[in-house]
Design a protein around this motif. Structure first.
Motif, PDB file in Angstrom:
ATOM      1  N   GLU A  16      -1.928   2.992  -1.253  1.00  0.00           N
ATOM      2  CA  GLU A  16      -2.983   1.949  -0.202  1.00  0.00           C
ATOM      3  C   GLU A  16      -3.356   2.853   2.052  1.00  0.00           C
ATOM      4  OE1 GLU A  16      -1.645  -1.734  -1.612  1.00  0.00           O
ATOM      5  OE2 GLU A  16      -0.873  -1.045  -0.273  1.00  0.00           O
ATOM      6  N   SER A  17      -3.944   2.013   2.440  1.00  0.00           N
ATOM      7  CA  SER A  17      -4.694   2.301   3.640  1.00  0.00           C
ATOM      8  C   SER A  17      -3.412   1.623   5.131  1.00  0.00           C
ATOM      9  CB  SER A  17      -5.868   2.736   3.250  1.00  0.00           C
ATOM     10  OG  SER A  17      -6.150   3.839   3.185  1.00  0.00           O
ATOM     11  N   LEU A  18      -3.712   2.244   6.006  1.00  0.00           N
ATOM     12  CA  LEU A  18      -3.181   1.494   6.875  1.00  0.00           C
ATOM     13  C   LEU A  18      -4.084   2.197   7.992  1.00  0.00           C
ATOM     14  CD1 LEU A  18       0.933   1.141   7.022  1.00  0.00           C
ATOM     15  CD2 LEU A  18      -0.945  -1.096   7.073  1.00  0.00           C
ATOM     16  N   ARG A  19      -4.456   1.592   9.083  1.00  0.00           N
ATOM     17  CA  ARG A  19      -5.041   1.428  10.569  1.00  0.00           C
ATOM     18  C   ARG A  19      -4.307   1.361  11.687  1.00  0.00           C
ATOM     19  NH1 ARG A  19     -10.469  -0.093  13.033  1.00  0.00           N
ATOM     20  NH2 ARG A  19      -8.780  -1.957  13.558  1.00  0.00           N
ATOM     21  N   LEU A  20      -3.622   2.572  12.135  1.00  0.00           N
ATOM     22  CA  LEU A  20      -2.793   2.134  13.345  1.00  0.00           C
ATOM     23  C   LEU A  20      -3.506   2.411  14.629  1.00  0.00           C
ATOM     24  CD1 LEU A  20       0.417   3.741  12.701  1.00  0.00           C
ATOM     25  CD2 LEU A  20      -0.063   2.014  12.037  1.00  0.00           C
ATOM     26  N   SER A  21      -3.366   1.270  15.761  1.00  0.00           N
ATOM     27  CA  SER A  21      -4.038   1.370  16.989  1.00  0.00           C
ATOM     28  C   SER A  21      -3.073   1.309  18.201  1.00  0.00           C
ATOM     29  CB  SER A  21      -4.852   0.138  16.954  1.00  0.00           C
ATOM     30  OG  SER A  21      -6.229   0.149  15.716  1.00  0.00           O
ATOM     31  N   THR A  90      -3.593   7.027   1.352  1.00  0.00           N
ATOM     32  CA  THR A  90      -3.500   7.555   0.306  1.00  0.00           C
ATOM     33  C   THR A  90      -1.748   8.156   1.041  1.00  0.00           C
ATOM     34  OG1 THR A  90      -5.132   8.987  -0.278  1.00  0.00           O
ATOM     35  CG2 THR A  90      -2.851   9.318  -1.690  1.00  0.00           C
ATOM     36  N   LEU A  91      -1.412   6.911   1.513  1.00  0.00           N
ATOM     37  CA  LEU A  91      -0.514   7.296   1.697  1.00  0.00           C
ATOM     38  C   LEU A  91       1.298   6.512   0.568  1.00  0.00           C
ATOM     39  CD1 LEU A  91      -0.438   3.972   4.333  1.00  0.00           C
ATOM     40  CD2 LEU A  91       0.180   6.209   5.162  1.00  0.00           C
ATOM     41  N   VAL A 129       6.443   2.307   3.082  1.00  0.00           N
ATOM     42  CA  VAL A 129       5.332   2.630   2.085  1.00  0.00           C
ATOM     43  C   VAL A 129       6.586   2.813   1.192  1.00  0.00           C
ATOM     44  CG1 VAL A 129       4.092   3.924   0.534  1.00  0.00           C
ATOM     45  CG2 VAL A 129       3.947   4.248   3.673  1.00  0.00           C
ATOM     46  N   SER A 130       6.113   1.845   0.174  1.00  0.00           N
ATOM     47  CA  SER A 130       7.162   2.074  -1.226  1.00  0.00           C
ATOM     48  C   SER A 130       6.579   2.109  -2.636  1.00  0.00           C
ATOM     49  CB  SER A 130       7.197   0.609  -1.520  1.00  0.00           C
ATOM     50  OG  SER A 130       6.492  -0.283  -1.512  1.00  0.00           O
ATOM     51  N   SER A 131       7.148   2.829  -3.414  1.00  0.00           N
ATOM     52  CA  SER A 131       6.682   3.110  -4.702  1.00  0.00           C
ATOM     53  C   SER A 131       6.636   2.625  -5.705  1.00  0.00           C
ATOM     54  CB  SER A 131       7.782   4.444  -4.730  1.00  0.00           C
ATOM     55  OG  SER A 131       8.776   3.759  -4.973  1.00  0.00           O
TER      56      SER A 131
END
Length: 131
Positions: A16-21, A90-91, A129-131
């Motif tokens: 999955e994806s994340l956006r940090l600000s 693609t974490l 991030v979990s597998s």
């Protein structure tokens, strides 16, 4: 004293994806670069991505990525809003850690990933991030 405030962390599944600000409370007069650093449990804080925030770069890439981030993460800036973002795609479980935003003085491109060049730090945001 300028403050940096991070947001956007969380818990996600691998892939999955994340956006940090990261937002600075005011203009960063004492900095020409900003970056993201990660500290995993039991490990030292390491550079993930960095970027020049003015035109002081006289040569070399304007951005830095750790080998583990290349091709998956993208750092961007919005000088008008005093913010930088880190888009993470693609974490992987190895991306887990506390992510810190920082601002500093980087005399050249290779310094963008060097935590000793940074003198303003945020409080950090957790990424799991979990597998």
């Amino acid at each position: 004293q300028v403050e940096l405030v991070e947001s956007g962390g969380g818990s996600v599944q691998a892939g999955e994806s994340l956006r940090l600000s990261c937002k600075a409370s005011s203009y960063l007069y004492t900095a020409n670069c900003m970056g993201w650093f990660r500290q995993a449990p039991g490990k030292e804080r390491e550079g993930v991505a960095g970027i020049f925030i003015d035109t002081s770069n006289t040569g070399g890439p304007n951005e830095y990525y750790a080998d583990s981030a290349k091709g998956r993460f993208t750092i961007s800036r919005d000088n008008a809003k005093n913010t930088i973002d880190l888009h993470m795609n693609t974490l992987e479980p190895t991306d887990t850690g506390i992510y810190y935003c920082a601002a500093g003085r980087c005399p050249f491109s290779l310094a963008l990933g060097d935590r000793t060049r940074y003198h303003i730090w945020g409080q950090g945001t957790q990424v799991a991030v979990s597998s």
